[in-house]
Write an enzyme that holds these catalytic residues in place. Structure first.
Site, PDB file in Angstrom:
ATOM      1  N   LYS A  38       0.684  -3.943  16.171  1.00 57.43           N
ATOM      2  CA  LYS A  38      -0.433  -4.795  15.733  1.00 57.43           C
ATOM      3  C   LYS A  38       0.044  -5.812  14.691  1.00 57.43           C
ATOM      4  O   LYS A  38       1.142  -5.658  14.133  1.00 57.43           O
ATOM      5  CB  LYS A  38      -1.535  -3.913  15.149  1.00 57.43           C
ATOM      6  CG  LYS A  38      -1.116  -3.125  13.914  1.00 57.43           C
ATOM      7  CD  LYS A  38      -2.153  -2.053  13.570  1.00 57.43           C
ATOM      8  CE  LYS A  38      -1.730  -1.258  12.353  1.00 57.43           C
ATOM      9  NZ  LYS A  38      -2.602  -0.087  12.147  1.00 57.43           N
ATOM     10  N   TYR A 263       3.997 -21.553 -14.872  1.00 53.73           N
ATOM     11  CA  TYR A 263       2.542 -21.646 -15.100  1.00 53.73           C
ATOM     12  C   TYR A 263       2.081 -20.619 -16.119  1.00 53.73           C
ATOM     13  O   TYR A 263       2.501 -19.457 -16.065  1.00 53.73           O
ATOM     14  CB  TYR A 263       1.782 -21.381 -13.799  1.00 53.73           C
ATOM     15  CG  TYR A 263       1.701 -22.557 -12.860  1.00 53.73           C
ATOM     16  CD1 TYR A 263       1.077 -23.743 -13.239  1.00 53.73           C
ATOM     17  CD2 TYR A 263       2.228 -22.458 -11.575  1.00 53.73           C
ATOM     18  CE1 TYR A 263       0.995 -24.818 -12.353  1.00 53.73           C
ATOM     19  CE2 TYR A 263       2.141 -23.522 -10.685  1.00 53.73           C
ATOM     20  CZ  TYR A 263       1.529 -24.696 -11.082  1.00 53.73           C
ATOM     21  OH  TYR A 263       1.440 -25.736 -10.208  1.00 53.73           O
TER      22      TYR A 263
HETATM   23  C1  LIG Z   1      -1.779   1.095  12.046  1.00 50.25           C
HETATM   24  C2  LIG Z   1      -2.076   2.353  12.727  1.00 50.25           C
HETATM   25  C3  LIG Z   1      -1.059   3.257  13.054  1.00 50.25           C
HETATM   26  C4  LIG Z   1       0.359   3.089  12.576  1.00 50.25           C
HETATM   27  O1  LIG Z   1       0.439   3.529  11.253  1.00 50.25           O
HETATM   28  P1  LIG Z   1       1.813   3.514  10.425  1.00 50.25           P
HETATM   29  O2  LIG Z   1       1.440   4.140   9.147  1.00 50.25           O
HETATM   30  O3  LIG Z   1       2.178   2.073  10.273  1.00 50.25           O
HETATM   31  O4  LIG Z   1       2.807   4.269  11.214  1.00 50.25           O
HETATM   32  C5  LIG Z   1      -1.385   4.370  13.810  1.00 50.25           C
HETATM   33  N1  LIG Z   1      -2.664   4.592  14.204  1.00 50.25           N
HETATM   34  C6  LIG Z   1      -3.681   3.765  13.886  1.00 50.25           C
HETATM   35  C7  LIG Z   1      -5.057   4.076  14.336  1.00 50.25           C
HETATM   36  C8  LIG Z   1      -3.426   2.622  13.118  1.00 50.25           C
HETATM   37  O5  LIG Z   1      -4.425   1.808  12.800  1.00 50.25           O
END
Ligand SMILES: *Cc1c(COP(=O)(O)O)cnc(C)c1O
Length: 370
Positions: A38, A263
């Site tokens: 993702k 800044y």
């Molecule tokens: C993002 C996600 C994962 C992966 O999690 P990691 O901690 O990055 O391994 C697995 N399952 C779901 C439902 C997620 O949203």
């Protein structure tokens, strides 16, 4: 060289593939290893990362959105399973069915809609079902799950392939919530399987894999560990680092008098210091909270970030370098195998996931294949 003038982001696809292989070896016999890709593979580029994982044998990909799923389907054809973790929006089901994507559904209503629409297409479209086992985010409530188990007609007409749930505290092995969620998920899985024996169970994210075999079930869903984030915070990271980020220096200067830097004039630098201003700032995903806390890396030495991080530039104190090093210095690394995403996250008061998914788009991206 010209391509690197905005900064060079090196992404090591071999490390990602090696991490995938490493995780598969840690899984219980019979557990498949999926991959969560993702958010453009956690910011590293889905189009490059996914083929590398595919070559390593991955056939179950998890994305967050339908758009990501459609992109992935185009890239990989029909040979893989693509699960959308945040489901399908009402009205978008038909496109989802036609793209051969498997949405994760959270309510009875969504499941009924999905069945109705796939029946209207003349097929029994597969889906995943997510239950809440204690994280209280996405997922079917225990009450609704009970109703589903009593609706034999719906269970017969639906094609539920995966039952999944997500752990809230997998990165804290001692947390009692892990075992509570494990027991709740296991019981739900057994009840559903008594009615639909083909359903596969999936609970573990990256850290979940390290909680032990009883958390593995049929399919694991690692994301962050593939990209080098430490799945066992506090212990030595077993994963290989996958990113290096190098910023070109646009000015080096000698500071003859004590001065305030940047800044807000938040930090002072002593007379006789050397500064380097590098191209790359918070608009490039260098998290601003690192200002005055984080560091860069050159010639095997840490170089402190001094003052606030600007939109397009970051200032480093390079006084620790020898004159020769200083003169030849052309860039400063702000991520590498010694300055990991987890360390940077620590300086920035966040998590490695945010460091990766914030990585900007002005850098030249170089993909390393072996
Ligand atoms: C993002 C996600 C994962 C992966 O999690 P990691 O901690 O990055 O391994 C697995 N399952 C779901 C439902 C997620 O949203």
């Amino acid at each position: 060289m010209n391509d690197f003038r905005e900064g060079l982001l090196s992404i090591n696809l071999q490390s990602i593939a090696d991490n995938y292989l490493d995780l598969t070896k840690r899984l219980a016999a019979g557990t498949r290893c999926g991959a969560v890709v993702k958010a453009d593979a956690y910011g590293l580029g889905m189009n490059q990362v996914v083929p590398a994982l595919y070559r390593q044998g991955c056939r179950d990909f998890f994305v967050a959105t339908q758009t990501e799923g459609e992109r992935l389907r185009k890239e990989l054809g029909d040979s893989v399973r693509i699960v959308i973790l945040t489901g399908v929006r009402t009205g978008a089901e038909l496109e989802c069915v036609r793209a051969g994507l498997m949405p994760t559904l959270f309510t009875l209503e969504q499941l009924r809609n999905w069945v109705d629409i796939s029946v209207s297409e003349g097929i029994k479209a597969p889906c995943a079902l997510k239950i809440d086992s204690g994280m209280t985010r996405l997922g079917m409530s225990p009450e609704e799950f009970d109703l589903l188990l009593r609706d034999s007609q719906l269970l017969r007409s639906a094609d539920i392939r995966i039952l999944l749930s997500h752990l809230a505290c997998a990165d804290e092995p001692q947390h009692p919530q892990n075992n509570i969620q494990l027991r709740s998920f296991k019981a739900a899985g057994e009840r559903l399987r008594a009615l639909c024996p083909e359903v596969q169970l999936s609970l573990a994210n990256s850290s979940g894999i390290f909680l032990g075999e009883e958390y593995h079930f049929d399919i694991a869903r690692p994301g962050s560990a593939l990209y080098g984030v430490n799945p066992i915070p506090g212990a030595t990271n077993p994963m290989r680092s996958a990113v290096a980020l190098s910023l070109p220096i646009v000015q080096k200067r000698f500071v003859s008098r004590e001065q305030w830097v940047g800044y807000g004039a938040t930090q002072q630098i002593a007379a006789g210091s050397w500064l380097a201003v590098a191209r790359g700032g918070y608009a490039d995903g260098i998290i601003r909270a690192q200002g005055g806390r984080g560091c860069g890396w050159a010639y095997g030495r840490q170089l402190p970030i001094i003052g606030r991080i600007s939109m397009d530039s970051t200032t480093f104190d390079i006084s620790a370098l020898s004159q020769e090093e200083r003169e030849s210095l052309q860039s400063i690394e702000i991520l590498n195998k010694d300055l990991t995403v987890d360390e940077v996250a620590e300086y920035a008061g966040t998590i490695g996931y945010e460091v990766l998914t914030s990585l900007g788009h002005r850098y030249f991206r170089r993909y390393i294949k072996s």
